[in-house]
Design an enzyme around this catalytic site. Structure first.
Site, mmCIF file in Angstrom:
data_model
loop_
_atom_site.group_PDB
_atom_site.id
_atom_site.type_symbol
_atom_site.label_atom_id
_atom_site.label_comp_id
_atom_site.label_asym_id
_atom_site.label_seq_id
_atom_site.Cartn_x
_atom_site.Cartn_y
_atom_site.Cartn_z
ATOM 1 N N HIS A 262 17.191 3.717 -36.217
ATOM 2 C CA HIS A 262 16.441 4.857 -35.692
ATOM 3 C C HIS A 262 15.340 4.307 -34.805
ATOM 4 C CE1 HIS A 262 14.075 8.548 -35.563
ATOM 5 N NE2 HIS A 262 15.170 9.164 -35.971
ATOM 6 N N ASP A 316 21.691 11.145 -40.386
ATOM 7 C CA ASP A 316 23.049 11.541 -40.009
ATOM 8 C C ASP A 316 24.114 10.921 -40.902
ATOM 9 O OD1 ASP A 316 22.464 13.222 -37.880
ATOM 10 O OD2 ASP A 316 22.066 11.499 -36.595
HETATM 11 N N1 ACO Z 1 24.298 -0.801 -35.700
HETATM 12 C C1 ACO Z 1 24.205 -2.124 -35.468
HETATM 13 N N2 ACO Z 1 23.131 -2.716 -34.901
HETATM 14 C C2 ACO Z 1 22.125 -1.929 -34.549
HETATM 15 C C3 ACO Z 1 22.161 -0.530 -34.762
HETATM 16 C C4 ACO Z 1 23.301 0.022 -35.364
HETATM 17 N N3 ACO Z 1 23.406 1.328 -35.583
HETATM 18 N N4 ACO Z 1 21.018 0.004 -34.294
HETATM 19 C C5 ACO Z 1 20.281 -0.999 -33.819
HETATM 20 N N5 ACO Z 1 20.952 -2.186 -33.946
HETATM 21 C C6 ACO Z 1 20.495 -3.501 -33.575
HETATM 22 C C7 ACO Z 1 20.596 -3.728 -32.084
HETATM 23 O O1 ACO Z 1 21.854 -4.245 -31.720
HETATM 24 C C8 ACO Z 1 19.473 -4.706 -31.845
HETATM 25 O O2 ACO Z 1 19.915 -5.982 -32.264
HETATM 26 P P1 ACO Z 1 19.451 -7.323 -31.464
HETATM 27 O O3 ACO Z 1 17.952 -7.329 -31.574
HETATM 28 O O4 ACO Z 1 20.127 -8.418 -32.195
HETATM 29 O O5 ACO Z 1 19.926 -7.109 -30.059
HETATM 30 C C9 ACO Z 1 18.389 -4.249 -32.823
HETATM 31 O O6 ACO Z 1 19.102 -3.579 -33.866
HETATM 32 C C10 ACO Z 1 17.383 -3.301 -32.214
HETATM 33 O O7 ACO Z 1 18.075 -2.289 -31.513
HETATM 34 P P2 ACO Z 1 17.410 -1.286 -30.462
HETATM 35 O O8 ACO Z 1 18.460 -0.836 -29.506
HETATM 36 O O9 ACO Z 1 16.170 -1.887 -29.897
HETATM 37 O O10 ACO Z 1 16.996 -0.110 -31.383
HETATM 38 P P3 ACO Z 1 16.583 1.310 -30.872
HETATM 39 O O11 ACO Z 1 15.368 1.661 -31.599
HETATM 40 O O12 ACO Z 1 16.527 1.407 -29.410
HETATM 41 O O13 ACO Z 1 17.850 2.174 -31.333
HETATM 42 C C11 ACO Z 1 19.159 3.945 -32.107
HETATM 43 C C12 ACO Z 1 17.769 3.317 -32.078
HETATM 44 C C13 ACO Z 1 19.528 4.413 -30.689
HETATM 45 C C14 ACO Z 1 19.121 5.161 -33.041
HETATM 46 C C15 ACO Z 1 20.169 2.917 -32.617
HETATM 47 O O14 ACO Z 1 19.796 2.443 -33.888
HETATM 48 C C16 ACO Z 1 21.604 3.444 -32.633
HETATM 49 O O15 ACO Z 1 22.278 3.431 -31.595
HETATM 50 N N6 ACO Z 1 22.109 3.896 -33.832
HETATM 51 C C17 ACO Z 1 23.426 4.457 -33.935
HETATM 52 C C18 ACO Z 1 23.456 5.921 -33.492
HETATM 53 C C19 ACO Z 1 22.780 6.838 -34.475
HETATM 54 O O16 ACO Z 1 23.042 6.812 -35.660
HETATM 55 N N7 ACO Z 1 21.888 7.700 -33.944
HETATM 56 C C20 ACO Z 1 21.206 8.723 -34.758
HETATM 57 C C21 ACO Z 1 19.736 8.443 -34.865
HETATM 58 S S1 ACO Z 1 19.000 9.599 -36.002
HETATM 59 C C22 ACO Z 1 18.909 11.066 -35.196
HETATM 60 O O17 ACO Z 1 18.932 11.138 -33.998
HETATM 61 C C23 ACO Z 1 18.784 12.327 -35.988
#
Ligand code: ACO
Length: 380
Positions: A262, A316
């Site tokens: 998140h 979610d």
């Molecule tokens: N699965 C695997 N790895 C992940 C995930 C994930 N779901 N989310 C983040 N990471 C990793 C990234 O690859 C990154 O790794 P690295 O540093 O080795 O490159 C690190 O965690 C940080 O990731 P960011 O992209 O900086 O995190 P950000 O805060 O931008 O992302 C987001 C947040 C978009 C929600 C992301 O976690 C994601 O895409 N999750 C999956 C989709 C999802 O479930 N969305 C619903 C959110 S809740 C809602 O909207 C109600």
């Protein structure tokens, strides 16, 4: 003197409004509505009680709650022209396109649509909140070739929705599971759709336009669409034995695991904790234990592999299992989010109007300057 403008792409570091609706501390994993912890609300409050809290910024007395429930139930039904509109919707329409269009149409049939007084806006908030479940459930019936089921004012919002959707009374446990999901999704700070709603109402447009804007914004996969993706993933994995290779394969390809991580929460999403307990109970009651076990196995693998990065299940993840277990089709999941969030969107709109200032940021112009005019016949 006005401060020099700052470029902040995505507005991630901009505070654009003051609110008393909800508070989020992402590092500690805290979410409060009007100062009440989300876990306490999920365990104790009904959705209608949560709506009162967001709109009035205090908990209702028994009499006040009964009065709000009565006024919501009195608005479940739709104007005849809106029933007809649902009947004429293409059966293939995505439910979020349908919901956005029909909520917009409600404004056409409401003589109070452009009355922005506090009282009229409260009445319109009740109408949209009460009618949205009727619209979603009956569109689902229409597209499946089933006859409409009229709303039942003797039931609360969650139980009434399920009765219209399924054509029969749901158990109290199933209705409460949906009720809990609605409580958990009701508000979440100045997220994209809430911001969009506040921008629209800040022009002194109207509540129907603001909520229509918000539904269109929620529809995007970067916002409200993730719970559908979780269900697609669970279907793709198919069995508990396939969890480990599937997750490890995705992580090694740097693919995201849906329902994890998140932007704000870097601890366990406070909405996911109690929902997990609920998902377990409801999955067991409805014969979907395999799905729940697959989900907990995914969580175990993810905990081992990526919890150190602050990636935990978000709201979610277990809401997908819960919605599926209570018989809600995958492509209705975002509509369920919208039905709940109408409470937060309307609360924010009414709050915006209390001390309104037009929301109008600036853009950094990065195009050319001083171009010479060229007649149309000389252009190439
Ligand atoms: N699965 C695997 N790895 C992940 C995930 C994930 N779901 N989310 C983040 N990471 C990793 C990234 O690859 C990154 O790794 P690295 O540093 O080795 O490159 C690190 O965690 C940080 O990731 P960011 O992209 O900086 O995190 P950000 O805060 O931008 O992302 C987001 C947040 C978009 C929600 C992301 O976690 C994601 O895409 N999750 C999956 C989709 C999802 O479930 N969305 C619903 C959110 S809740 C809602 O909207 C109600």
């Amino acid at each position: 003197m006005t401060a020099a403008p700052v470029f902040d792409k995505g507005l991630a570091n901009t505070i654009a409004a003051e609110t008393q609706c909800s508070f989020i501390d992402g590092a500690k994993g805290i979410l409060e509505y009007v100062g009440y912890d989300i876990d306490a609300l999920a365990r104790n409050a009904s959705f209608e009680e949560t709506v009162f809290l967001l709109w009035e910024r205090r908990l209702p007395t028994r009499t006040e709650l009964a009065e709000l429930e009565r006024s919501i139930r009195a608005e479940y039904d739709l104007p005849p022209a809106v029933w007809q509109m649902i009947r004429e919707m293409p059966r293939t329409a995505h439910p979020m396109h349908m919901l956005r269009t029909v909520v917009s149409a409600l404004g056409v049939h409401d003589p109070e649509a452009d009355d922005n007084t506090v009282e009229a806006n409260r009445r319109k908030s009740i109408r949209m909140l009460a009618k949205a479940p009727t619209i979603v459930a009956n569109f689902d019936r229409h597209r499946k070739g089933k006859p409409f089921v009229k709303p039942d004012p003797s039931l609360g919002l969650a139980a009434n929705f399920l009765q219209m959707l399924n054509g029969g009374r749901s158990t109290d446990a199933v209705a409460r599971a949906l009720d809990v999901c609605l409580v958990l999704h009701a508000d979440h700070g100045l997220n994209a759709s809430t911001f969009a709603a506040r921008v629209t109402i800040s022009t002194l447009s109207d509540m129907y336009s603001a909520i229509t804007t918000a539904i269109g914004t929620l529809k995007g996969p970067l916002h409200g669409g993730a719970n559908e993706e979780v269900m697609h993933m669970l279907n793709e994995i198919g069995s508990i034995g396939n969890v480990e290779p599937y997750i490890m394969g995705r992580l090694s390809r740097k693919d995201r695991i849906m329902g994890f991580g998140h932007r704000v929460y870097k601890a366990y999403d406070p909405r996911a904790g109690y929902l997990k307990t609920f998902a377990q109970r409801i999955a067991a009651d409805t014969g979907n234990q395999g799905l729940y076990e697959m989900s907990t196995r995914i969580e175990e693998v993810m905990r081992r592999e990526v919890a150190a990065k602050g990636i935990y299940p978000n709201v979610d993840f277990y809401s997908a299992t819960t919605y599926h277990s209570i018989g809600i089709d995958l492509d209705l999941f975002t509509c369920m989010f919208a039905i709940s969030r109408i409470s937060g969107w309307t609360a924010h709109c009414m709050e915006q109007l209390e001390t309104n200032r037009l929301i109008r940021p600036m853009a950094e112009y990065v195009g050319p300057h001083g171009q010479e005019w060229v007649a149309i016949g000389d252009r190439r």
